[in-house]
Design a protein around this motif. Structure first.
Motif, PDB file in Angstrom:
ATOM      1  N   ALA A 115      22.719  44.320  39.342  1.00 28.52           N
ATOM      2  CA  ALA A 115      23.527  43.341  40.071  1.00 28.52           C
ATOM      3  C   ALA A 115      24.488  42.604  39.149  1.00 28.52           C
ATOM      4  O   ALA A 115      25.592  42.257  39.548  1.00 28.52           O
ATOM      5  N   THR A 116      24.123  42.363  37.925  1.00 29.90           N
ATOM      6  CA  THR A 116      24.962  41.595  37.008  1.00 29.90           C
ATOM      7  C   THR A 116      26.294  42.278  36.712  1.00 29.90           C
ATOM      8  O   THR A 116      27.334  41.641  36.825  1.00 29.90           O
ATOM      9  N   PRO A 117      26.350  43.558  36.368  1.00 30.53           N
ATOM     10  CA  PRO A 117      27.661  44.175  36.124  1.00 30.53           C
ATOM     11  C   PRO A 117      28.544  44.198  37.365  1.00 30.53           C
ATOM     12  O   PRO A 117      29.752  44.040  37.264  1.00 30.53           O
ATOM     13  N   LEU A 118      27.957  44.364  38.535  1.00 29.78           N
ATOM     14  CA  LEU A 118      28.751  44.365  39.758  1.00 29.78           C
ATOM     15  C   LEU A 118      29.360  42.994  39.996  1.00 29.78           C
ATOM     16  O   LEU A 118      30.515  42.871  40.390  1.00 29.78           O
ATOM     17  N   HIS A 119      28.592  41.962  39.748  1.00 34.89           N
ATOM     18  CA  HIS A 119      29.087  40.600  39.925  1.00 34.89           C
ATOM     19  C   HIS A 119      30.195  40.303  38.916  1.00 34.89           C
ATOM     20  O   HIS A 119      31.204  39.703  39.251  1.00 34.89           O
ATOM     21  N   ALA A 120      30.031  40.727  37.693  1.00 39.84           N
ATOM     22  CA  ALA A 120      31.041  40.491  36.662  1.00 39.84           C
ATOM     23  C   ALA A 120      32.331  41.232  36.996  1.00 39.84           C
ATOM     24  O   ALA A 120      33.426  40.704  36.800  1.00 39.84           O
ATOM     25  N   ALA A 121      32.226  42.439  37.513  1.00 40.42           N
ATOM     26  CA  ALA A 121      33.421  43.201  37.874  1.00 40.42           C
ATOM     27  C   ALA A 121      34.155  42.534  39.027  1.00 40.42           C
ATOM     28  O   ALA A 121      35.382  42.526  39.073  1.00 40.42           O
ATOM     29  N   ALA A 122      33.422  41.962  39.956  1.00 43.36           N
ATOM     30  CA  ALA A 122      34.054  41.289  41.088  1.00 43.36           C
ATOM     31  C   ALA A 122      34.795  40.038  40.635  1.00 43.36           C
ATOM     32  O   ALA A 122      35.827  39.686  41.190  1.00 43.36           O
ATOM     33  N   GLU A 123      34.292  39.350  39.625  1.00 41.02           N
ATOM     34  CA  GLU A 123      34.947  38.142  39.142  1.00 41.02           C
ATOM     35  C   GLU A 123      36.243  38.448  38.400  1.00 41.02           C
ATOM     36  O   GLU A 123      37.140  37.628  38.360  1.00 41.02           O
ATOM     37  N   GLU A 124      36.349  39.614  37.798  1.00 40.40           N
ATOM     38  CA  GLU A 124      37.536  39.953  37.032  1.00 40.40           C
ATOM     39  C   GLU A 124      38.743  40.184  37.929  1.00 40.40           C
ATOM     40  O   GLU A 124      39.871  39.999  37.510  1.00 40.40           O
ATOM     41  N   GLU A 125      38.533  40.586  39.150  1.00 39.07           N
ATOM     42  CA  GLU A 125      39.633  40.844  40.060  1.00 39.07           C
ATOM     43  C   GLU A 125      40.209  39.515  40.550  1.00 39.07           C
ATOM     44  O   GLU A 125      39.479  38.604  40.920  1.00 39.07           O
ATOM     45  N   ASP A 126      41.524  39.413  40.558  1.00 42.66           N
ATOM     46  CA  ASP A 126      42.198  38.186  40.983  1.00 42.66           C
ATOM     47  C   ASP A 126      42.401  38.220  42.496  1.00 42.66           C
ATOM     48  O   ASP A 126      43.202  39.010  42.995  1.00 42.66           O
ATOM     49  N   PRO A 127      41.694  37.369  43.242  1.00 46.99           N
ATOM     50  CA  PRO A 127      41.834  37.391  44.699  1.00 46.99           C
ATOM     51  C   PRO A 127      43.189  36.867  45.175  1.00 46.99           C
ATOM     52  O   PRO A 127      43.580  37.103  46.306  1.00 46.99           O
ATOM     53  N   CYS A 128      43.911  36.178  44.306  1.00 46.02           N
ATOM     54  CA  CYS A 128      45.189  35.580  44.699  1.00 46.02           C
ATOM     55  C   CYS A 128      46.392  36.441  44.315  1.00 46.02           C
ATOM     56  O   CYS A 128      47.527  36.090  44.643  1.00 46.02           O
ATOM     57  N   ALA A 129      46.173  37.525  43.613  1.00 49.82           N
ATOM     58  CA  ALA A 129      47.290  38.318  43.092  1.00 49.82           C
ATOM     59  C   ALA A 129      48.163  38.886  44.214  1.00 49.82           C
ATOM     60  O   ALA A 129      49.388  38.897  44.104  1.00 49.82           O
ATOM     61  N   LYS A 130      47.560  39.329  45.283  1.00 46.34           N
ATOM     62  CA  LYS A 130      48.319  39.981  46.355  1.00 46.34           C
ATOM     63  C   LYS A 130      49.201  38.995  47.124  1.00 46.34           C
ATOM     64  O   LYS A 130      50.397  39.216  47.287  1.00 46.34           O
ATOM     65  N   ASP A 131      48.600  37.912  47.594  1.00 51.02           N
ATOM     66  CA  ASP A 131      49.337  36.953  48.421  1.00 51.02           C
ATOM     67  C   ASP A 131      49.892  35.771  47.636  1.00 51.02           C
ATOM     68  O   ASP A 131      50.681  34.996  48.167  1.00 51.02           O
ATOM     69  N   GLY A 132      49.461  35.597  46.409  1.00 57.13           N
ATOM     70  CA  GLY A 132      49.965  34.521  45.567  1.00 57.13           C
ATOM     71  C   GLY A 132      49.170  33.235  45.687  1.00 57.13           C
ATOM     72  O   GLY A 132      48.337  33.072  46.573  1.00 57.13           O
ATOM     73  N   LEU A 133      49.449  32.340  44.759  1.00 59.85           N
ATOM     74  CA  LEU A 133      48.834  31.006  44.756  1.00 59.85           C
ATOM     75  C   LEU A 133      49.731  30.049  45.530  1.00 59.85           C
ATOM     76  O   LEU A 133      50.945  30.028  45.334  1.00 59.85           O
ATOM     77  N   HIS A 134      49.136  29.255  46.388  1.00 54.30           N
ATOM     78  CA  HIS A 134      49.869  28.256  47.156  1.00 54.30           C
ATOM     79  C   HIS A 134      49.795  26.936  46.392  1.00 54.30           C
ATOM     80  O   HIS A 134      48.706  26.405  46.194  1.00 54.30           O
ATOM     81  N   ILE A 135      50.942  26.434  45.992  1.00 51.98           N
ATOM     82  CA  ILE A 135      50.988  25.211  45.197  1.00 51.98           C
ATOM     83  C   ILE A 135      51.667  24.130  46.027  1.00 51.98           C
ATOM     84  O   ILE A 135      52.801  24.295  46.474  1.00 51.98           O
ATOM     85  N   ARG A 136      50.954  23.052  46.225  1.00 54.23           N
ATOM     86  CA  ARG A 136      51.450  21.959  47.068  1.00 54.23           C
ATOM     87  C   ARG A 136      51.924  20.801  46.199  1.00 54.23           C
ATOM     88  O   ARG A 136      51.239  20.393  45.266  1.00 54.23           O
ATOM     89  N   ASN A 137      53.080  20.267  46.525  1.00 51.23           N
ATOM     90  CA  ASN A 137      53.632  19.117  45.823  1.00 51.23           C
ATOM     91  C   ASN A 137      52.981  17.857  46.385  1.00 51.23           C
ATOM     92  O   ASN A 137      53.348  17.369  47.440  1.00 51.23           O
ATOM     93  N   GLU A 138      51.996  17.338  45.676  1.00 54.11           N
ATOM     94  CA  GLU A 138      51.306  16.115  46.094  1.00 54.11           C
ATOM     95  C   GLU A 138      51.737  14.927  45.238  1.00 54.11           C
ATOM     96  O   GLU A 138      51.023  13.940  45.142  1.00 54.11           O
ATOM     97  N   THR A 139      52.899  15.051  44.610  1.00 53.01           N
ATOM     98  CA  THR A 139      53.441  13.896  43.905  1.00 53.01           C
ATOM     99  C   THR A 139      54.031  12.968  44.957  1.00 53.01           C
ATOM    100  O   THR A 139      54.138  13.324  46.127  1.00 53.01           O
ATOM    101  N   THR A 140      54.426  11.819  44.554  1.00 53.14           N
ATOM    102  CA  THR A 140      55.013  10.872  45.512  1.00 53.14           C
ATOM    103  C   THR A 140      56.529  11.010  45.577  1.00 53.14           C
ATOM    104  O   THR A 140      57.187  10.241  46.267  1.00 53.14           O
ATOM    105  N   ILE A 141      57.054  12.005  44.865  1.00 50.10           N
ATOM    106  CA  ILE A 141      58.509  12.189  44.820  1.00 50.10           C
ATOM    107  C   ILE A 141      58.859  13.640  45.134  1.00 50.10           C
ATOM    108  O   ILE A 141      58.015  14.530  45.069  1.00 50.10           O
ATOM    109  N   ASP A 142      60.113  13.840  45.467  1.00 49.83           N
ATOM    110  CA  ASP A 142      60.611  15.202  45.609  1.00 49.83           C
ATOM    111  C   ASP A 142      60.893  15.755  44.220  1.00 49.83           C
ATOM    112  O   ASP A 142      61.342  15.037  43.327  1.00 49.83           O
ATOM    113  N   LEU A 143      60.620  17.012  44.046  1.00 47.65           N
ATOM    114  CA  LEU A 143      60.881  17.684  42.777  1.00 47.65           C
ATOM    115  C   LEU A 143      61.846  18.833  43.025  1.00 47.65           C
ATOM    116  O   LEU A 143      62.149  19.173  44.168  1.00 47.65           O
TER     117      LEU A 143
END
Length: 138
Positions: free
Chosen positions: A40-68
């Motif tokens: 089970a350990t090698p399977l779990h480690a292999a699953a962690e190496e894959e980036d789940p966000c690579a396909k659709d990307g990371l969503h980054i929200r501007n939570e500052t109090t100003i427009d950037l």
């Protein structure tokens, strides 16, 4: 002495047989754990190496109090209003500015995809940027 005279002896023998069953049960569980865990350990480690966000990307929200303003992949200087989301993928670069001419970096250095991914502890591909360029998980 006959057991009829000492009911405690009968009870003690029953307790001994139950504890022996428990020991066998837990020993069996331990053996199963020893057999399953190495696989089970090698399977779990292999699953962690894959980036789940690579396909659709990371969503980054501007939570500052100003427009950037941002430049994605050295493109045009674009307004990034607070509470809005931009999406970056591993191949993207992102520069965040505090002025509309895109000459004053808001963050001291360009945060990379890996920087945002490192902050995304729960793996939901969502990160927010707070005042003073503090990155946080959403």
């Amino acid at each position: 002495m006959p057991e009829e005279c000492h009911p405690q002896l009968t009870i003690l023998r029953e307790i001994d047989s139950i504890s022996l069953m428990n020991r066998k049960f837990y020993f069996g569980i331990f053996i199963i754990f020893l057999i399953v865990f190495p696989f089970a350990t090698p399977l779990h480690a292999a699953a962690e190496e894959e980036d789940p966000c690579a396909k659709d990307g990371l969503h980054i929200r501007n939570e500052t109090t100003i427009d950037l303003w941002v430049k994605k992949n050295d493109g045009a200087c674009t307004l990034w209003t607070h509470h809005h989301i931009i999406i970056i993928k591993p191949e993207d670069t992102l520069e965040i500015f505090s002025d509309l001419t895109c000459s004053t970096l808001y963050c001291g250095e360009k945060p990379s995809y890996e920087d945002f991914q490192f902050i995304d502890k729960n793996g939901d591909c969502r990160v927010k940027i707070l005042p003073s360029c503090t990155l946080s998980d959403m």
